[in-house]
Enzyme design. Structure first.
Site, short mmCIF file in Angstrom:
data_model
loop_
_atom_site.label_atom_id
_atom_site.label_comp_id
_atom_site.label_asym_id
_atom_site.label_seq_id
_atom_site.Cartn_x
_atom_site.Cartn_y
_atom_site.Cartn_z
N ASP A 20 0.83 -1.21 0.00
CA ASP A 20 0.00 0.00 0.00
C ASP A 20 0.87 1.26 0.00
O ASP A 20 2.02 1.24 0.45
CB ASP A 20 -0.98 0.01 1.18
CG ASP A 20 -0.30 -0.08 2.54
OD1 ASP A 20 0.65 -0.88 2.69
OD2 ASP A 20 -0.71 0.65 3.47
N GLU A 51 0.06 -0.99 5.95
CA GLU A 51 1.14 -0.42 6.76
C GLU A 51 0.94 1.07 6.93
O GLU A 51 1.19 1.63 7.99
CB GLU A 51 2.51 -0.71 6.13
CG GLU A 51 3.68 -0.55 7.10
CD GLU A 51 4.18 0.89 7.20
OE1 GLU A 51 4.87 1.19 8.19
OE2 GLU A 51 3.90 1.71 6.31
N GLU A 52 0.49 1.72 5.87
CA GLU A 52 0.37 3.18 5.90
C GLU A 52 -0.92 3.63 6.60
O GLU A 52 -1.09 4.81 6.86
CB GLU A 52 0.40 3.74 4.47
CG GLU A 52 1.65 3.39 3.66
CD GLU A 52 2.88 4.14 4.13
OE1 GLU A 52 2.81 4.83 5.16
OE2 GLU A 52 3.92 4.04 3.45
N HIS A 55 6.42 9.79 0.75
CA HIS A 55 5.19 10.50 1.16
C HIS A 55 5.08 11.90 0.53
O HIS A 55 4.20 12.66 0.90
CB HIS A 55 5.06 10.60 2.69
CG HIS A 55 4.89 9.27 3.37
ND1 HIS A 55 4.24 9.11 4.57
CD2 HIS A 55 5.28 8.03 3.01
CE1 HIS A 55 4.24 7.82 4.93
NE2 HIS A 55 4.87 7.15 4.00
ZN LIG Z 1 6.72 2.23 4.01
#
Ligand SMILES: [Zn+2]
Length: 383
Positions: A75, A138-139, A353
């Protein structure tokens, strides 16, 4: 046996082209599963509450072989304002040897590199059992992904010996550092109870600010531990204090304080919490506390895994990598409690990000070679 770099790059492009916003895996894990299947990996899907989890195991055939787990997430975080991107984040685009796209660094390159390194390793005489743990959570909340799979493994008695998480960990150049631990985090929303009244009649009120200030002063001055060779000392920080009605002649009825610990593994969350409670009690503070514990620390001291990573990075890049414990939390925190040594090793983290997330293609080739060398070194040192 070296990594098929062209195939690895192809796999990376296919992964970036999938719009896998948490918790949507968008078929990424299926691509990886298909890439691994011809090399003796057996897949098990441990999907949970809409999160895709792949556990894929390849046994080397030797009895009691150590289990090495390669872990990562498919993800990615949202793109943000598309106008800020030079090219479509889900159409991988190469410009001047740099590949742009969401997930290029965090962490589709890590997954593609580990997958192709495992393919190469599987064509040699490995002395280790290899597994992939791939999630799509995970995010986001990070509840139904690695944390869930770790619990399944624990219940089965499956005990990974070594874990390599492919997160972006390099600072400026590929191989300049990798992560050997992360600090824990625990915080508290504290409500201090007093009795509201007129400032001219303090004997008829109980000022919560006056009650809590000496305790906070003591907490802010406390040395919680000394840290260790790889960790800075535990830090206590007050992030918010609020009280008062706005009137100048009113003693407030309550005060709100928010604080957070980032703690080294030489302290535990329970110890820190108890010390705070003792301090508040000593100062006769009346309060209610809402604690939030968002991550246990983990720490892998120098040993076989870190030595193998040092050697692998040295062979490919010539660097002597820094062993780093900074940064936020990662899924490593869910795997270390199984008793595994955990490191995180991946590409340069500078663009993760952000808009125009990217990765140098030369760095990607080096990353593939590092992961392949790491499996080779581990297999040799454990064989
Ligand atoms: Zn990561």
């Amino acid at each position: 046996m070296t990594v098929d770099t062209a195939a690895a790059r192809g796999l990376l492009l296919d992964l970036i082209a999938r719009r896998s916003l948490t918790p949507d895996d968008a078929g990424c894990s299926q691509l990886l599963a298909e890439a691994l299947a011809p090399y003796g990996f057996e897949h098990e899907w441990l999907n949970h509450n809409g999160v895709t989890n792949l556990w894929s195991l390849r046994r080397c055939g030797r009895a009691n072989a150590p289990l090495v787990v390669l872990a990562g997430h498919t993800d990615v975080v949202p793109t943000g304002d598309l106008a800020q991107w030079t090219s479509d984040p889900f159409v991988p685009s190469e410009r001047d040897g740099v590949l742009y796209g969401r997930g290029a660094a965090d962490m589709k390159s890590g997954l593609a590199a580990m997958t192709c390194a495992a393919q190469a390793g599987a064509q040699t005489d490995l002395n280790i059992d290899l597994a992939f743990l791939i999630t799509s959570d995970e995010e986001g909340p990070a509840r139904d992904g690695t944390r869930y799979v770790a619990e399944v493994l624990r219940q089965r008695g499956t005990q990974p010996d070594y874990v390599i998480v492919g997160e972006a960990t390099a600072d400026e150049q590929i191989g300049d550092r990798f992560i050997v631990g992360r600090r824990g985090s625990i915080g508290c929303n504290l409500t201090v109870h007093g009795v509201q009244g007129h400032v001219a009649y303090p004997h008829k009120a109980d000022n919560p600010v006056h009650r809590v200030l000496p305790a906070l002063t003591e907490l802010a001055a406390t040395i919680w531990d000394e840290g260790n060779a790889d960790f800075p000392p535990t830090s206590f920080q007050i992030s918010n204090i609020n009280s008062g009605t706005g009137a100048t002649n009113v003693i407030p009825g309550q005060a709100e304080v928010v604080f957070n610990f980032r703690y080294a593994p030489c302290s535990s969350a329970e110890q820190l919490k108890q010390k705070v409670i003792d301090c508040l009690d000593r100062h006769n503070v009346r309060y209610s506390a809402d604690w939030w514990h968002t991550g246990e620390p983990y720490y892998t001291p120098a040993g076989r895994l870190t030595e193998a990573a040092d050697k692998a990075i040295g062979q490919v890049t010539g660097h002597k990598p820094l062993h780093f414990t900074g940064g936020g939390t990662s899924d490593g925190r869910f795997l270390a409690p199984l008793g595994a040594e955990v490191i995180e090793l991946g590409p340069v983290s500078a663009s993760i990000h952000k808009f125009n997330e990217h990765l140098k293609l030369d760095d990607f080739d080096a990353l593939c070679a590092i992961h392949a060398a790491l499996l080779r070194e581990l297999s040799q040192s454990l064989g």
